[in-house]
Write an enzyme that holds these catalytic residues in place. Structure first.
Site, mmCIF file in Angstrom:
data_model
loop_
_atom_site.group_PDB
_atom_site.id
_atom_site.type_symbol
_atom_site.label_atom_id
_atom_site.label_comp_id
_atom_site.label_asym_id
_atom_site.label_seq_id
_atom_site.Cartn_x
_atom_site.Cartn_y
_atom_site.Cartn_z
ATOM 1 N N SER A 17 6.427 12.651 -0.806
ATOM 2 C CA SER A 17 6.341 12.146 -1.580
ATOM 3 C C SER A 17 6.556 12.549 -3.186
ATOM 4 O O SER A 17 7.987 12.089 -3.649
ATOM 5 C CB SER A 17 5.016 11.377 -2.133
ATOM 6 O OG SER A 17 4.753 10.193 -0.848
ATOM 7 N N THR A 62 -2.371 7.762 1.229
ATOM 8 C CA THR A 62 -1.660 7.843 1.955
ATOM 9 C C THR A 62 -3.222 8.391 3.004
ATOM 10 O O THR A 62 -4.262 7.989 3.165
ATOM 11 C CB THR A 62 -0.976 9.119 2.651
ATOM 12 O OG1 THR A 62 0.103 9.704 4.138
ATOM 13 C CG2 THR A 62 -1.544 10.723 1.924
ATOM 14 N N LYS A 66 -6.094 4.455 3.299
ATOM 15 C CA LYS A 66 -5.033 3.110 2.230
ATOM 16 C C LYS A 66 -6.537 1.889 2.689
ATOM 17 O O LYS A 66 -5.940 1.024 1.733
ATOM 18 C CB LYS A 66 -3.849 2.890 3.610
ATOM 19 C CG LYS A 66 -3.201 3.720 3.577
ATOM 20 C CD LYS A 66 -2.098 3.932 4.365
ATOM 21 C CE LYS A 66 -0.779 4.927 3.998
ATOM 22 N NZ LYS A 66 0.351 4.290 5.148
ATOM 23 N N GLY A 129 -3.338 1.063 14.469
ATOM 24 C CA GLY A 129 -4.059 1.190 13.048
ATOM 25 C C GLY A 129 -3.277 0.917 11.976
ATOM 26 O O GLY A 129 -2.935 -0.388 11.528
ATOM 27 N N GLY A 130 -3.633 1.732 10.366
ATOM 28 C CA GLY A 130 -3.244 1.287 9.503
ATOM 29 C C GLY A 130 -2.031 1.324 9.042
ATOM 30 O O GLY A 130 -1.544 -0.043 8.271
ATOM 31 N N TYR A 221 7.787 11.918 11.366
ATOM 32 C CA TYR A 221 9.688 12.757 11.629
ATOM 33 C C TYR A 221 8.539 14.381 11.174
ATOM 34 O O TYR A 221 7.914 14.327 11.720
ATOM 35 C CB TYR A 221 9.848 11.809 10.128
ATOM 36 C CG TYR A 221 8.949 12.507 9.148
ATOM 37 C CD1 TYR A 221 7.738 10.961 8.787
ATOM 38 C CD2 TYR A 221 8.012 13.518 8.341
ATOM 39 C CE1 TYR A 221 7.176 11.141 7.602
ATOM 40 C CE2 TYR A 221 7.476 13.222 7.146
ATOM 41 C CZ TYR A 221 7.105 12.466 6.900
ATOM 42 O OH TYR A 221 5.688 12.808 5.892
ATOM 43 N N GLY A 242 10.881 8.257 11.492
ATOM 44 C CA GLY A 242 10.575 7.597 10.362
ATOM 45 C C GLY A 242 10.695 8.262 9.263
ATOM 46 O O GLY A 242 10.336 8.210 7.605
#
Ligand code: NDP
Length: 279
Positions: A17, A62, A66, A129-130, A221, A242
């Site tokens: 990020s 992350t 979350k 999941g999340g 990824y 991803g």
């Protein structure tokens, strides 16, 4: 003064990020900095407060925070409310506003970057999941004919489906939960939103789920996604990792903070080179 942003998580060292938002800021001429902040597993609320006291304007959140990020906010966008999880927070006065950009990011990666229409398609979503919670609402909004959700723990799949039943009906989608061992067959789009790739598993479902030429997306990824991508390609599907979703969800987060939508294509190209070790 330079505006401060960050990604909060545990672990967080692997996060791309800072690179992505650094590129977006350069591209749009925004004066901001973006850092990684490792939060103790039992200390997300404290870490978020520290960041606020250091004049943090917004953050991404992350694993595994979350759900806590969603709870920490005093107001939420509709899509965060539907997911009951947040990956993006924006500071407003002394409050945090929560958003969840994972689903719109995935939808844009599938429909724009991969060029596959979800409208009228049969879609299999693996995981509850999340990540699955974040993407389900926006996938339903895209209007597939059917969306089947499978998960290792079946009760979680049923709960997620139940929570989205109204949204599915509103968008005319046949939404079902099925056992992981009986997912059905020949889907045009298969999305692995489980963390099976992290455990080195090629796929949690049998290859019969893939229609010829299906798009098979793993939200993972990097090298961890290789086994799934190879599995998909060797059964006649179009594999996709991803990374596209990662960049697209970041673009929606950037827009939530700064009101500007960056151009994602050059950033995705640069990130692919970086992750494959060529940059
Ligand atoms: P969670 O821990 O919240 O959920 C994990 C899910 O995977 C659960 O549904 C779990 O099932 C399932 N699962 C775990 N191991 C297996 C297995 N061996 N076989 C089948 N199912 C399994 O993780 P997240 O939902 O947050 O993340 C899932 C994946 O998505 C991760 O790989 C993450 O890196 C990726 N991700 C990528 C993003 C991107 O931008 N590209 C954004 C967000 C996430 P059970 O309920 O039974 O435990």
């Amino acid at each position: 003064m330079t505006d401060r942003y960050a990604v909060l998580g545990n672990p967080v060292a692997h996060s791309q990020s800072p690179f992505i938002h650094g590129e977006f800021a350069r591209q749009t001429g925004q004066d901001l900095c973006y850092e990684r902040r490792l939060c103790p597993l039992d200390g997300f609320a404290r870490s978020l407060q520290d960041f606020a006291e250091e004049a943090g304007r917004g953050c991404n959140v992350t694993v595994p925070f979350k759900f806590e990020a969603f709870q920490a906010a005093s107001s939420r966008t509709d899509r965060a409310e539907r997911a009951q999880a947040a990956n993006t927070l924006r500071r407003e006065g002394s409050d945090w506003v929560a958003d969840n950009t994972d689903g719109v990011g995935l939808r844009r990666d599938i429909e724009v970057n991969a060029g596959v229409s979800l409208r009228g398609a049969r879609v299999l979503l693996i995981g509850a999941g999340g990540a699955a919670a974040g993407v389900l609402g926006p996938l339903l909004e895209a209007g597939p004919a059917q969306l089947v959700l499978v998960n290792r723990s079946e009760d979680k799949a049923h709960a997620l489906v139940q929570r989205h039943a109204d949204w599915a009906a509103r968008h005319g989608v046949d939404l079902q939960a099925r056992p992981l061992q009986h997912p059905g067959q020949a889907y045009e789009v298969v999305i692995n939103a489980s963390s099976s790739s992290l455990q080195g598993q090629a796929s949690p479902v049998a290859a019969q789920v893939l229609a010829p030429g299906a798009l098979a997306v793993d939200l993972m990824y990097g090298p961890a996604a290789d086994a799934f991508l190879h599995w998909a390609a060797s059964h006649g599907a179009r594999p996709r990792d991803g990374l596209g979703m990662l960049v697209e969800q970041a673009a929606f987060a950037f827009h939530f903070w700064r009101g500007l939508m960056p151009d994602t294509a050059p950033v995705l190209r640069a990130l692919r080179e970086r992750v494959s070790g060529k940059a």
